[in-house]
Write a protein that holds these residues in place. Sequence first.
Motif, PDB file in Angstrom:
ATOM      1  N   SER A  27      25.382 -25.222  19.094  1.00 38.08           N
ATOM      2  CA  SER A  27      25.380 -26.680  19.088  1.00 38.08           C
ATOM      3  C   SER A  27      24.520 -27.197  17.936  1.00 38.08           C
ATOM      4  N   SER A  28      23.475 -26.465  17.574  1.00 41.03           N
ATOM      5  CA  SER A  28      22.686 -26.934  16.428  1.00 41.03           C
ATOM      6  C   SER A  28      23.486 -26.820  15.130  1.00 41.03           C
ATOM      7  N   TYR A  29      24.314 -25.796  15.010  1.00 39.85           N
ATOM      8  CA  TYR A  29      25.174 -25.716  13.818  1.00 39.85           C
ATOM      9  C   TYR A  29      26.174 -26.862  13.812  1.00 39.85           C
ATOM     10  N   ALA A  30      26.715 -27.141  14.989  1.00 39.49           N
ATOM     11  CA  ALA A  30      27.739 -28.183  15.066  1.00 39.49           C
ATOM     12  C   ALA A  30      27.136 -29.560  14.804  1.00 39.49           C
ATOM     13  N   HIS A 210      25.090 -14.173  12.541  1.00 44.28           N
ATOM     14  CA  HIS A 210      26.176 -14.252  11.563  1.00 44.28           C
ATOM     15  C   HIS A 210      27.521 -14.398  12.257  1.00 44.28           C
ATOM     16  N   ALA A 211      27.598 -13.920  13.511  1.00 44.60           N
ATOM     17  CA  ALA A 211      28.894 -13.991  14.192  1.00 44.60           C
ATOM     18  C   ALA A 211      29.333 -15.444  14.431  1.00 44.60           C
ATOM     19  N   PRO A 212      28.496 -16.284  15.071  1.00 44.42           N
ATOM     20  CA  PRO A 212      28.907 -17.692  15.116  1.00 44.42           C
ATOM     21  C   PRO A 212      28.785 -18.368  13.750  1.00 44.42           C
ATOM     22  N   GLY A 213      27.787 -17.945  12.960  1.00 43.97           N
ATOM     23  CA  GLY A 213      27.491 -18.625  11.693  1.00 43.97           C
ATOM     24  C   GLY A 213      28.684 -18.683  10.757  1.00 43.97           C
ATOM     25  N   VAL A 214      29.423 -17.588  10.695  1.00 48.88           N
ATOM     26  CA  VAL A 214      30.510 -17.526   9.714  1.00 48.88           C
ATOM     27  C   VAL A 214      31.501 -18.676   9.907  1.00 48.88           C
ATOM     28  N   PHE A 215      31.689 -19.095  11.155  1.00 47.03           N
ATOM     29  CA  PHE A 215      32.652 -20.174  11.409  1.00 47.03           C
ATOM     30  C   PHE A 215      32.135 -21.535  10.945  1.00 47.03           C
ATOM     31  N   PHE A 216      30.833 -21.638  10.786  1.00 46.17           N
ATOM     32  CA  PHE A 216      30.252 -22.923  10.411  1.00 46.17           C
ATOM     33  C   PHE A 216      29.873 -22.993   8.934  1.00 46.17           C
ATOM     34  N   SER A 217      30.151 -21.942   8.198  1.00 49.78           N
ATOM     35  CA  SER A 217      29.734 -21.911   6.801  1.00 49.78           C
ATOM     36  C   SER A 217      30.542 -22.916   5.969  1.00 49.78           C
TER      37      SER A 217
ATOM     38  N   VAL B  63      16.504 -28.474   6.467  1.00 50.90           N
ATOM     39  CA  VAL B  63      17.358 -27.660   7.327  1.00 50.90           C
ATOM     40  C   VAL B  63      18.058 -28.543   8.363  1.00 50.90           C
ATOM     41  N   ASP B  64      17.328 -29.510   8.897  1.00 48.72           N
ATOM     42  CA  ASP B  64      17.935 -30.419   9.876  1.00 48.72           C
ATOM     43  C   ASP B  64      19.042 -31.270   9.261  1.00 48.72           C
ATOM     44  N   GLY B  65      18.952 -31.470   7.950  1.00 50.21           N
ATOM     45  CA  GLY B  65      19.927 -32.350   7.302  1.00 50.21           C
ATOM     46  C   GLY B  65      21.065 -31.619   6.622  1.00 50.21           C
ATOM     47  N   SER B  66      21.060 -30.304   6.671  1.00 50.57           N
ATOM     48  CA  SER B  66      22.096 -29.560   5.943  1.00 50.57           C
ATOM     49  C   SER B  66      22.591 -28.367   6.731  1.00 50.57           C
ATOM     50  N   ARG B  67      23.821 -28.475   7.180  1.00 49.19           N
ATOM     51  CA  ARG B  67      24.409 -27.371   7.937  1.00 49.19           C
ATOM     52  C   ARG B  67      24.445 -26.104   7.085  1.00 49.19           C
ATOM     53  N   ALA B  68      24.747 -26.282   5.805  1.00 44.97           N
ATOM     54  CA  ALA B  68      24.821 -25.119   4.925  1.00 44.97           C
ATOM     55  C   ALA B  68      23.500 -24.358   4.963  1.00 44.97           C
TER      56      ALA B  68
END
Lengths: 243, 503
Positions: A27-30, A210-217, B63-68
């Motif tokens: 959720s933090s990535y999203a 990296h497993a969830p991360g790759v989808f959010f890159s 970091v909070d402002g950039s998903r990348a």
Amino acid sequence: MSLAVVYAVLFYVAAVIFLGGLAWKISSYARTPAPLKIPTTPAPTTRFGVVARMVREVTVFESLFKSNKWIWLFGWIFHFALVLVLLRHFRYFQEPVWFWVDLIQPFGKYAGFAMVAGLLGLWARRVVVDRVRYISSPSDHLMLALLVAIGGTGLLMKYVAHTDIVALKAYMLGLLRFSIQPLPADPVLLIHLALVATLMLIFPISKLLHAPGVFFSPTRNQIDNPREIRHAQGWTAQIRHDA
Amino acid sequence: MAKTEFDTPELGEFQLTPKLHDGVMAHSQPYIAKPEFQEALGFPGELEDGWEDRAVTRLGELVDGSRALRVFLDSCVKCGACTDKCHYYLGTGDPLNMPVARQDLLRKVYRRYHTPAGKVLGKIGLAGLIGAAEMNKEVLDQWYSYFHQCSQCRRCSVFCPYGIDTAEISMAAREVMDSIGQGQKYCNEIIAKVYKIGNNLGLPEPALVDTLEGLEEDVKDETGVDVKFPVDVKGADVLLITPSADFFAEPHIDGLIGYAKVFHQAGISWTLSSYASEAANFGMFIGSLDNMQKVAERIRTAALELGVKRIVVGECGHAWRVAYSFWNTLAGPFDFLDPNYPAPQHIIEFTHDLIQRGALTLDPSANDEYRVTFHDSCNVARASRMGNRPGGQFVLPREVIKSSVNHFFDMAPETIHENTFCCGGGGGLLTDDLMELRVKGAQPRMQALKDVVEQNQVNYLAAICAICKSQFSKVLPYYGHPMDMIGSVHGLVSNAIQLGTKQ
Ligand code: HEM
Ligand code: HEM
Ligand code: SF4
Ligand code: SF4
């Protein structure tokens, strides 16, 4: 306290941290905005193209293939085998077992070896290739050690020190229903299970993200259409122009 | 700091991956920005007590402002696939120039202060177990060295299984350093000049007008044709935004002459803007969204004031990335422009389109003395597009070149298109205080060039980026080539175009 209870607590804690941690991370990535369009080009110009790019990245490690054939080979063998092994493990958690889980059992048999072989290949590179050795921290070695140990103990059970699968299955099904059944006290099994719980515990706080991360890159999941569609998120969503 | 003695890397039979030479580039640091320029950009003038905490806090905000940034910092598995992909590593052998090692300089601080594992292990002195580390002067020093040894070329991002782009990490690190008062002189002074005068060179309006009048005379003498170089003409169809180096640096200026001839022959009215007389946007180099937005805003203002219908961008690499990928976000929407044309449009797209429609008369034999190769500029290649199809950024410039010359040869496939090597001077590093880095970072490109020079007697290296052009004219001599071997793509167009009224 019996072993069965200790392991039950261990698994419940591990499951909560694993699922909760992963949900929190995902959720933090999203939620974190991607203020700019930064796909690595050439990139697909349609949503469908992006999905196809992502599927290729996840199933055949396309970028890695471009970059280094050895890492690709070992890495792909390890991950593909891991998937088979995990699917094969479904049989401990279901009654009746889905037919396709039965179907893959014969292939899965060899997957354990392939998985360990892939891991050892990756580990060898980490030790032998000076550049990869330089970038490795202790945790990178420990991660490989952990997975090799899980695979190793699994293979031991399968080929050398067999355990009581029927009782284990009853225990696992019991855990899913919050009822604690007897757990076979075979040392190899206990080690296997303790290591698996460790893996679950560190998953959401380690590079396994990296497993969830790759989808959010963003460099891989963004559509290359900045001129056609104005992108605005987070910081850039506050920019307003009324022409 | 600057002016150390160094050896130009030797070129062999083929590109070698060097062994690790620990710390050989640790001394390479650009000059620090003076307080007045820091402040002009909204940053503190210099390091002040407590900067460690402020750096950590700023990093957290970024970091909070950039998903990348968040995904990249979490996801790297240390697979090592990127370790031999950076031209600065290939040219120097310094392990901290391996993309993942460069990222780790920032990642170790992120891990220590912004991840649960780092917070716990850090407290009990075991941060090293997971590659986490405290923010301190030594780390800042490493940051200052090695985040100014990344040209933000994105080559590593192509090869990483998760697309981790070290450019994003370098930008963040530079923003953190700026925000605690340790900015880089070259970039920050230039941005301050843009705010004050309108372009990177600090060329004021009268001087610009003067220069352009001089160019009109030169072209008239040479071709007998009245090719105009208009400035601030209201109601022109096209606003041309080009790097200010095009106004008088060599070989950039031949490119500008080329654009003008193309506009002339196509009969399309155009103008430059003295207010927005700069395509480059150094706000990107320092990772400052705020400054990047302010610089981009000038383009919108100029376009509205001049009432143009289209915006065309001259030959520039990082600038084209900002224009293509970010302008719409930062200064858009451009709904006041003619919707029949992409906004913005690259000069190569513009010329290519005219060639397709038969609107230009080109005689390639005018360039018969040249045997040409093309250097794909990193940010055009990996951070933008031309035309409608992915990869158009590789096809269109080559088609424009091939319409203008008879002898064209590509360099080795692993060094062009998306695999292209940076010239060694991009991303805010094109300054004399980083000469050693620039020469060494050019090594992989020079290796590929050597091969086509030997096999195909190539004598013209064409590029579409102001930085590439300046960088190559400086470093080519180190590798035994004449400095004027580098040229603009539109310099070739300029030679080939037949304006038809000379005789
Ligand atoms: C979406 C699912 C996943 C994808 C696309 C993926 C992809 C990759 C890729 C491309 C690499 C780099 C190459 C290599 O070293 O193998 C890698 C490394 C790694 N993956 Fe995954 N992975 C996934 C899931 C997992 C899972 C579930 C695990 C955990 C058990 C895992 C464990 C690892 C480990 C330990 C490494 C590092 C190997 C080394 O030390 O060199 N991966 N992964
Ligand atoms: C709670 C979860 C798990 C349980 C109860 C479990 C149990 C077992 C058992 C009983 C075996 C022996 C199979 C036989 O004799 O036929 C085994 C094998 C194995 N396990 Fe696990 N395991 C678990 C999780 C995992 C995980 C997460 C991994 C990988 C990361 C793994 C990797 C293996 C491997 C490679 C083998 C040997 C090959 C095979 O039989 O597929 N196990 N496991
Ligand atoms: S290729 Fe990507 S994942 Fe692999 S080490 Fe480099 S940055 Fe990390
Ligand atoms: S972006 Fe380019 S210069 Fe920076 S680390 Fe990656 S390859 Fe090197």
